[in-house]
Scaffold this motif. Sequence first.
Motif, PDB file in Angstrom:
ATOM      1  N   THR A 172      10.779  45.225  29.380  1.00 47.08           N
ATOM      2  CA  THR A 172      11.954  44.745  28.636  1.00 47.08           C
ATOM      3  C   THR A 172      11.515  43.752  27.558  1.00 47.08           C
ATOM      4  O   THR A 172      12.246  43.517  26.609  1.00 47.08           O
ATOM      5  N   GLY A 181      11.185  50.197  31.160  1.00 46.42           N
ATOM      6  CA  GLY A 181      12.092  49.054  31.350  1.00 46.42           C
ATOM      7  C   GLY A 181      11.671  48.131  32.467  1.00 46.42           C
ATOM      8  O   GLY A 181      12.486  47.361  32.976  1.00 46.42           O
ATOM      9  N   HIS A 230      16.594  47.900  34.849  1.00 44.39           N
ATOM     10  CA  HIS A 230      16.898  48.371  33.496  1.00 44.39           C
ATOM     11  C   HIS A 230      17.739  49.644  33.531  1.00 44.39           C
ATOM     12  O   HIS A 230      18.668  49.801  32.732  1.00 44.39           O
TER      13      HIS A 230
END
Length: 645
Positions: free
Chosen positions: A480, A531, A560
């Motif tokens: 992220t 993610g 995510h």
Amino acid sequence: MKKSQNIVQKILSSHLISGAITPGSELAIRIDQTLTQDATGTMGYLQFEAMGVPRVRTELSVSYVDHNTLQSGFQNADDHRFLRLAASKYGIFFSPPGNGICHQLHLERFGAPGKTLLGSDSHTPTGGGIGMIAIGAGGLDVAVAMAGGPFFLAAPRVLRVTLKGKLRPWVSAKDVILELLRRLTVRGGVGWILEYGGPGVASLSVPERATITNMGAELGCTTSVFPSDDRTREFMKSMGRVAAWQPLEADSGAEYDREIIVNLSDIEPLVAKPHSPDNVAPVSELAGRAVDQVAIGSCTNSSLKDMLTAAAILKNRRVAPGTDLVILPGSRQVLAELARSGALATMVAAGARILECVCGPCIGMGMAPPTDSVTLRTFNRNFEGRSGTASAGIYLCSPETAAASAVAGVFTDPRSLGRPPRIVLPDAPPQPDTILPPSKKPEAVKIVRGPNIKPLPKNTPMPVELAGEVLLKVGDNITTDHIMPAGARILPLRSNIPAIAEHVFEAVDSEFPSRAKKKGGGIVVGGSNYGQGSSREHAALAPAYLGVRAVIVASFARIHRANLVNFGILPLIFENPKDLIKIKQGDRIAIQDVKGQLLKGEKIAAKAGGKPLALRHDLTSRERDIIIAGGLLNYTKKTAGKIKK
Ligand code: MIC
Ligand code: SF4
């Protein structure tokens, strides 16, 4: 006769609202406590407000300010004021900046065995050290929990980590979790909860257990949990909260989906090399290599024991010339005890720079190291560029290794220092934290919003045909931090989605935001574990704002993926790994009748450049409905009244 249960089953079943604790099904659980921090909190409370619930319906909710405390402009200060007033009005405890890092403070002040905790920060599992099921989630999921709604999760499998033996001198809890990362990797925990047990557990104190559960986040697992025993009681007593203690252990004969054995006596001081927490090697392998910066702190290693250990190593020594040592105690309580005991004076005399009790350099808020340098940190993440200096290499280690290396100016195996210090913890450290209780007259509290606090963007329902260009193709283990970077320049924009959206994928491809806008949105393609890392929902919210409607990858990281669903971005998986190799940036992907296909089954037939492309989804029927509605807020409005206790 009642079936034997492990700790995970005990806590989950006592909080179960719907579903069964069998892998593959979706669970809904009741959340006892929530925590937020400022970088995810402002959005979280705006979302809570959008639900129209006047007071939180949890047993306890706490709003901490610890990430964004540079206050280099009005933005952070405005956020802090908004957070303080929102907490006061909605029935939430508020911890102002300077009190400490949310996870360390929550452990000291509020954590209790057997409870569930949901936090808008991926390191919420720190609470597992005190016997909680503590899970990290996006701010919107936390807002729903504050409104009294359940938290949904895929029923995890339970991995029993049996600890045997006892850590040898100079080896500490950080080395245990680095050893697990070495064995299991950053993807190894996806879909699992780690439950610790075995004879080695009793040798670890709660803060040591919390170091292990904290950095369990880097394994990708849902959370990690330790039993609650005499050591837990001892910790809670020292915090003046023994009344909240209760024992908690697995029944004899409890079953697990898998077991691994870790012999604590076999572990040696370890270090994670750039740019991944699972790139682990013995410190001895790096011994002698120059270190430019050392940082001791973060939610992983900022307990009193960690700080006193560092101080004991620094005693009568000096930080090597040319090496910069920064120290951030985890909480005001830790700092006060360091001051009272004289350890702070030792650190200062040794040449350390003492920072506030905050996240600070861990999230790139200051203290960026020099170009091409080596920074050795007791933190939990060493993703590329996270320190604020793209070319610097971040290495992760224990406080013992960090302090020893700061003195030597080179990577140093702490065992080379001879006899280890004996650390004696006080029975009752001072409690100087100023945690503000919510107002008794909430109607009188007026919430003030600064000009940087912009309303939440609105999402539109899923179109009949989902079509768009591949705006970007990325590889495996995209974090992220790649998708939505943080740091001193970007973090102040967390309350302003249009502004922060200009930084999406900045370090990967700075043209991404302008391309996305020019093309009217599109699709992102990636590899496995897409993610990983933080819970920041901005990594979904901001791409959604730029018009991203689908992300197609080999596999997703848990939080995510949930955030994508919450903001109406369709998470899809390549049926055939070869297609991932073939797809290029700029290809046009189209999915006809996407709603009909989602309702029909797991398979999704798409076209890429006019040719058939086989995709699949693993959405539950609830998640599918959320996606079709254009995100969780739209879905909640449609199903209004369901967030009632
Ligand atoms: C992190 O360690 O990356 C953060 C900053 O704490 C994030 C939360 C955020 O981005 O605000 C996390 O871990 O969830
Ligand atoms: Fe803060 Fe770093 Fe912990 Fe995230 S990992 S909560 S930034 S100290």
